[in-house]
Design an enzyme around this catalytic site. Structure first.
Site, PDB file in Angstrom:
ATOM      1  N   GLN A   1      14.855  -8.790  -3.749  1.00 47.66           N
ATOM      2  CA  GLN A   1      13.570  -9.050  -3.126  1.00 47.66           C
ATOM      3  C   GLN A   1      13.010  -9.843  -4.794  1.00 47.66           C
ATOM      4  OE1 GLN A   1      10.098  -7.477  -1.303  1.00 47.66           O
ATOM      5  NE2 GLN A   1       9.102  -6.713  -2.815  1.00 47.66           N
TER       6      GLN A   1
ATOM      7  N   HIS B   1       4.818   1.976  -8.342  1.00 50.59           N
ATOM      8  CA  HIS B   1       3.241   0.948  -8.432  1.00 50.59           C
ATOM      9  C   HIS B   1       2.027   1.065  -9.065  1.00 50.59           C
ATOM     10  CE1 HIS B   1       4.167   1.947  -3.531  1.00 50.59           C
ATOM     11  NE2 HIS B   1       4.168   0.001  -4.138  1.00 50.59           N
TER      12      HIS B   1
ATOM     13  N   GLY C   1       1.004  -1.113   0.341  1.00 49.54           N
ATOM     14  CA  GLY C   1       0.288  -0.135  -0.085  1.00 49.54           C
ATOM     15  C   GLY C   1       1.029   0.960   0.081  1.00 49.54           C
TER      16      GLY C   1
ATOM     17  N   SER D   1       7.819   3.892  -0.994  1.00 55.56           N
ATOM     18  CA  SER D   1       7.056   4.136  -0.203  1.00 55.56           C
ATOM     19  C   SER D   1       6.855   4.905   1.247  1.00 55.56           C
ATOM     20  CB  SER D   1       5.552   3.083   0.821  1.00 55.56           C
ATOM     21  OG  SER D   1       5.283   2.729  -0.110  1.00 55.56           O
TER      22      SER D   1
HETATM   23  O1  PAF Z   1       7.186  -5.361  -1.493  1.00 56.50           O
HETATM   24  C1  PAF Z   1       6.811  -4.725  -1.411  1.00 56.50           C
HETATM   25  O2  PAF Z   1       5.617  -4.305  -0.886  1.00 56.50           O
HETATM   26  C2  PAF Z   1       6.299  -6.676  -0.508  1.00 56.50           C
HETATM   27  O3  PAF Z   1       7.834  -6.375   0.035  1.00 56.50           O
HETATM   28  C3  PAF Z   1       5.863  -7.639  -0.790  1.00 56.50           C
HETATM   29  C4  PAF Z   1       5.770  -8.398  -2.177  1.00 56.50           C
HETATM   30  C5  PAF Z   1       4.112  -7.301  -0.934  1.00 56.50           C
HETATM   31  C6  PAF Z   1       5.453  -8.813   0.072  1.00 56.50           C
HETATM   32  O4  PAF Z   1       4.618  -8.007   1.292  1.00 56.50           O
END
Ligand code: PAF
Length: 283
Positions: free
Chosen positions: A153, A37, A31, A186
């Site tokens: 990630q 995003h 969020g 964010s």
């Molecule tokens: O990148 C993110 O915002 C978070 O690590 C994810 C992939 C939504 C998992 O909570």
């Protein structure tokens, strides 16, 4: 565009789409959505019949002294952004819907998650892969979209999906930056005006490192030194790490060859920011 809060509702909606033979794209988020995003959502909308966005601040990927409580939240703003990007569904569960009262299973990751942010945030990637396992099982997407801003990630997720045989295509999308170069995040909202200005040192320093590589520097330590020296010129910056790794296994390298990830984490005041570039050597 609908917003639902339960696993049952998501499953019913997605099952309906799947019965009609429609493809589903998925953008998992925590969020407080921004243009970064939005670019992921728009790409998913372009490449799939339907797009689901999850908005869930996942408690188990935060360490005990991290910013779970203060992590910014604004679901009304998020709804508008998701709608304007053309997605079909937001999944916005409460923590109790995701973890219940007696949750005991965790996904453990190794190698790709052991360096960079993984070394500094020991519970982080296990928490990310656990929540993604749940979200992937709930949403059952054909494709899932992740930003390159969180490059480690992205590498961890690609490996975890391969290792655990999820039938999901993982798509990495470029970093979206402010006009002055700051990577959108964010967490930028934590910065006061002086810190916001100081934060420009991240992208400026990475640029110097990238230029050196483009000019033929192949010694990783020499590039790390250039970036470190530049970061040290900013008095509000405190370096967490400056590292160069191979972009698949996220292992430290001495010589720059193949596809490399140059990643930094820097505190500006109390705010920890990350940024990076990926470079592919052609020789
Ligand atoms: O990148 C993110 O915002 C978070 O690590 C994810 C992939 C939504 C998992 O909570």
């Amino acid at each position: 565009m609908r917003l639902v809060k339960t696993v049952k509702e998501v499953r019913e909606i997605v099952n309906g789409w799947k019965k009609e033979g429609l493809s589903v794209g998925f953008v998992p988020t925590m969020g407080y959505l921004h243009e970064g995003h939005k670019s992921l959502i728009e790409r998913s909308v372009k490449e799939n019949d339907k797009t689901v966005v999850s908005v869930f601040v996942n408690p188990i990927q935060f360490g005990p002294n991290e910013d779970l409580a203060s992590y910014p939240r604004d679901i009304e703003h998020d709804k508008k952004l998701v709608e304007s990007a053309g997605a079909d569904l937001i999944f916005n569960p409460e923590p109790s819907e995701m973890y219940g009262s007696h949750f005991t299973t965790l996904v453990n990751t190794t190698e790709v998650s052991e360096n960079l942010c993984g070394a500094k945030r020991p519970v982080h990637f296990g928490g990310v892969c656990t929540v993604l396992t749940k979200l992937f099982n709930i949403v059952n997407p054909n494709r899932a979209y992740f930003g390159q801003k969180d490059a480690q990630q992205l590498a961890v997720v690609k490996r975890f999906v391969k290792d655990l045989n999820f039938d999901i295509e993982i798509i990495g999308c470029p970093i979206i930056r402010e006009a002055d170069g700051l990577a959108k995040s964010s967490r930028n909202t934590y910065l006061n005006p002086e810190e916001r200005q100081a934060a420009l040192i991240l992208s400026k320093s990475l640029k110097l490192g990238l230029e050196a590589i483009k000019n033929g520097e192949r010694d990783a330590k020499a590039v790390i030194d250039i970036i470190t020296k530049s970061l040290e010129t900013e008095k509000l910056a405190r370096i967490d790490y400056v590292s160069i790794v191979d972009n698949e296994n996220i292992q430290y390298i001495d010589r720059i060859e193949g596809e490399i990830l140059c990643a930094i984490a820097v505190y500006i005041g109390k705010t920890r920011l990350i940024d990076n570039f990926i470079y592919k050597c052609e020789e």
